[in-house]
Design a protein around this motif. Structure first.
Motif, PDB file in Angstrom:
ATOM      1  N   SER A  15      -6.747  -2.154  -2.576  1.00 48.03           N
ATOM      2  CA  SER A  15      -5.462  -1.696  -2.218  1.00 48.03           C
ATOM      3  C   SER A  15      -5.438  -1.461  -0.735  1.00 48.03           C
ATOM      4  N   ILE A  16      -4.101  -1.413  -0.206  1.00 47.77           N
ATOM      5  CA  ILE A  16      -3.915  -1.350   1.293  1.00 47.77           C
ATOM      6  C   ILE A  16      -2.859  -0.420   1.752  1.00 47.77           C
ATOM      7  N   ASN A  17      -2.945   0.618   2.421  1.00 52.19           N
ATOM      8  CA  ASN A  17      -1.741   1.443   2.567  1.00 52.19           C
ATOM      9  C   ASN A  17      -1.114   1.191   4.168  1.00 52.19           C
ATOM     10  N   PHE A  18      -0.005   1.253   4.296  1.00 53.26           N
ATOM     11  CA  PHE A  18       0.746   1.383   5.702  1.00 53.26           C
ATOM     12  C   PHE A  18       1.722   2.194   5.572  1.00 53.26           C
ATOM     13  N   THR A  19       1.815   2.848   6.644  1.00 50.73           N
ATOM     14  CA  THR A  19       2.497   4.193   6.841  1.00 50.73           C
ATOM     15  C   THR A  19       3.429   4.212   8.283  1.00 50.73           C
ATOM     16  N   LYS A  29       5.788   5.580   3.532  1.00 48.53           N
ATOM     17  CA  LYS A  29       4.053   5.047   3.128  1.00 48.53           C
ATOM     18  C   LYS A  29       4.258   4.213   2.075  1.00 48.53           C
ATOM     19  N   ILE A  30       3.531   2.987   2.291  1.00 48.72           N
ATOM     20  CA  ILE A  30       3.637   1.853   1.191  1.00 48.72           C
ATOM     21  C   ILE A  30       2.186   1.727   0.715  1.00 48.72           C
ATOM     22  N   VAL A  31       1.988   1.836  -0.713  1.00 45.71           N
ATOM     23  CA  VAL A  31       0.455   1.767  -1.093  1.00 45.71           C
ATOM     24  C   VAL A  31       0.715   0.597  -2.101  1.00 45.71           C
ATOM     25  N   THR A  32      -0.034  -0.500  -1.756  1.00 48.67           N
ATOM     26  CA  THR A  32      -0.076  -1.868  -2.232  1.00 48.67           C
ATOM     27  C   THR A  32      -1.471  -1.923  -2.992  1.00 48.67           C
ATOM     28  N   MET A  33      -1.235  -2.257  -4.532  1.00 49.66           N
ATOM     29  CA  MET A  33      -2.697  -2.286  -5.132  1.00 49.66           C
ATOM     30  C   MET A  33      -2.682  -3.676  -6.013  1.00 49.66           C
ATOM     31  N   ILE A  34      -3.644  -4.332  -6.055  1.00 48.29           N
ATOM     32  CA  ILE A  34      -3.883  -5.457  -6.981  1.00 48.29           C
ATOM     33  C   ILE A  34      -4.912  -5.026  -8.062  1.00 48.29           C
ATOM     34  N   PHE A  35      -4.523  -5.263  -9.333  1.00 44.32           N
ATOM     35  CA  PHE A  35      -5.603  -4.912 -10.311  1.00 44.32           C
ATOM     36  C   PHE A  35      -6.389  -6.080 -10.550  1.00 44.32           C
ATOM     37  N   GLN A  36      -7.456  -5.744 -10.790  1.00 41.27           N
ATOM     38  CA  GLN A  36      -8.623  -6.582 -10.783  1.00 41.27           C
ATOM     39  C   GLN A  36      -9.170  -6.692 -12.144  1.00 41.27           C
ATOM     40  N   GLU A  37      -8.466  -6.279 -13.257  1.00 41.42           N
ATOM     41  CA  GLU A  37      -8.850  -6.188 -14.545  1.00 41.42           C
ATOM     42  C   GLU A  37      -7.628  -5.808 -15.440  1.00 41.42           C
ATOM     43  N   GLY A  38      -7.436  -6.251 -16.647  1.00 46.46           N
ATOM     44  CA  GLY A  38      -6.469  -5.864 -17.508  1.00 46.46           C
ATOM     45  C   GLY A  38      -6.525  -4.435 -18.126  1.00 46.46           C
ATOM     46  N   ASN A  49       1.414  -2.247 -19.613  1.00 46.73           N
ATOM     47  CA  ASN A  49       0.390  -3.206 -19.873  1.00 46.73           C
ATOM     48  C   ASN A  49       0.016  -4.103 -18.587  1.00 46.73           C
ATOM     49  N   VAL A  50      -0.885  -4.193 -17.949  1.00 47.35           N
ATOM     50  CA  VAL A  50      -1.134  -5.107 -16.834  1.00 47.35           C
ATOM     51  C   VAL A  50      -2.427  -6.049 -16.954  1.00 47.35           C
ATOM     52  N   THR A  51      -2.351  -7.145 -16.349  1.00 46.67           N
ATOM     53  CA  THR A  51      -3.345  -8.137 -16.212  1.00 46.67           C
ATOM     54  C   THR A  51      -4.133  -8.214 -15.154  1.00 46.67           C
ATOM     55  N   ALA A  52      -5.183  -8.874 -14.928  1.00 48.31           N
ATOM     56  CA  ALA A  52      -5.856  -8.905 -13.665  1.00 48.31           C
ATOM     57  C   ALA A  52      -4.852  -9.732 -12.671  1.00 48.31           C
ATOM     58  N   GLY A  53      -4.525  -9.496 -11.540  1.00 44.89           N
ATOM     59  CA  GLY A  53      -3.526  -9.870 -10.537  1.00 44.89           C
ATOM     60  C   GLY A  53      -2.147  -9.220 -10.354  1.00 44.89           C
ATOM     61  N   THR A  54      -1.996  -8.494 -11.548  1.00 43.12           N
ATOM     62  CA  THR A  54      -0.650  -7.500 -11.340  1.00 43.12           C
ATOM     63  C   THR A  54      -0.641  -6.709 -10.030  1.00 43.12           C
ATOM     64  N   VAL A  55       0.511  -6.585  -9.313  1.00 47.64           N
ATOM     65  CA  VAL A  55       0.466  -5.958  -7.859  1.00 47.64           C
ATOM     66  C   VAL A  55       1.496  -4.944  -8.213  1.00 47.64           C
TER      67      VAL A  55
END
Length: 274
Positions: A15-19, A29-38, A49-55
């Motif tokens: 993840s990365i945050n920018f404010t 504030k924006i918090v962006t996350m990439i899931f690394q697992e489903g 439901n999420v998979t690896a790579g869901t943002v």
């Protein structure tokens, strides 16, 4: 500083945050996350439901400086009643998102979809409220969100994911995870930076955030063994009175913004999942 391990609802994320402080106590504030697992997490009575790579990117509006009382807003005074926020999301080369059967899911092309939900939280995710009727409204690639006057913070969280084959309501949530916090992941307290563009890469997905303007580009796999760039932008923000009139659009201390093109954002140090 070195990245720290991040998780969201028990799932590994980068993840990365920018404010940006807009005016007074008003903070975007924006918090962006990439899931690394489903996996999956609950949203009220639904399951996302999420998979690896869901943002997933949380949009948080912090303790707000409302027009009225001791707060004088130039170019239209009045009592602040709500905030509208315009967000643009579009996959390059695929045109505007297309609603899927009138649900909160939108086809963005390349076998991926965008979830734009109609619920938000003002208490860190303990309870969920529904936006006023007609919101989010959609105009091409622009989504307009509306949040009635609040205390504390508002959290709203779009999701870009592999297209779901299930019917709306089965695997597509209609809210934000119940235990969400301001950033949804373990906090990195090592400080922030305003230097240049920033980004994260995980699970075959990259997120690049511009140092100014509230823009980011998601590069995600598509269904033709290539990648698709999805451009996401915080377009505009308006503080409204009870009649829907825009307040505070003038003067040095603006409370409404037609653009974030010159707005400076401070970045957190990125976190990485295990």
């Amino acid at each position: 500083s070195s990245p720290t391990t991040g998780t969201y609802e028990g799932l590994s994320v980068s993840s990365i945050n920018f404010t940006s402080t807009l005016v007074g106590s008003s903070e975007l504030k924006i918090v962006t996350m990439i899931f690394q697992e489903g996996g999956s997490f609950k949203v009220g009575n639904d399951t996302v439901n999420v998979t690896a790579g869901t943002v997933k990117f949380n949009v948080e509006l912090g303790t707000w400086s409302w027009c009225g009382g001791d707060v004088v807003c130039k170019a239209n005074e009045g009592e602040g009643h709500s905030v509208e926020l315009d967000i643009s999301v579009e996959a390059v080369g695929h045109g505007s998102p297309v609603s899927k059967n009138g649900s909160s899911a939108f086809d963005i092309g390349g076998g991926n979809e965008l979830l734009m939900l109609d619920t938000y939280s003002t208490d860190g995710g303990s309870t969920w409220l529904t936006m006023p009727a007609g919101y989010p409204s959609v105009d091409g690639s622009k989504f307009t969100l509306k949040f009635p006057k609040w205390t504390g913070s508002v959290i709203y969280d779009p999701v870009v994911k592999e297209a779901s084959t299930s019917a709306p309501g089965n695997g597509v949530g209609n809210g934000t995870p119940q235990n969400d916090t301001s950033d949804g992941s373990q906090n990195d307290t090592s400080g922030g930076s305003t230097d240049g563009d920033q980004g994260i890469d995980a699970a075959g997905v990259s997120v690049k955030v511009k140092g100014q303007s509230g823009k980011m580009t998601l590069t995600i796999p598509n269904n033709t063994s290539g990648t698709t760039d999805v451009e996401c932008q915080m377009v505009a923000l308006r503080q409204l009175d009870a009649g829907g009139n825009t307040l505070g659009g003038g003067g040095a201390q603006k409370h409404s913004f037609a653009s974030f093109a010159t707005q400076e954002f401070t970045f957190s140090s990125p976190t990485t999942g295990t």
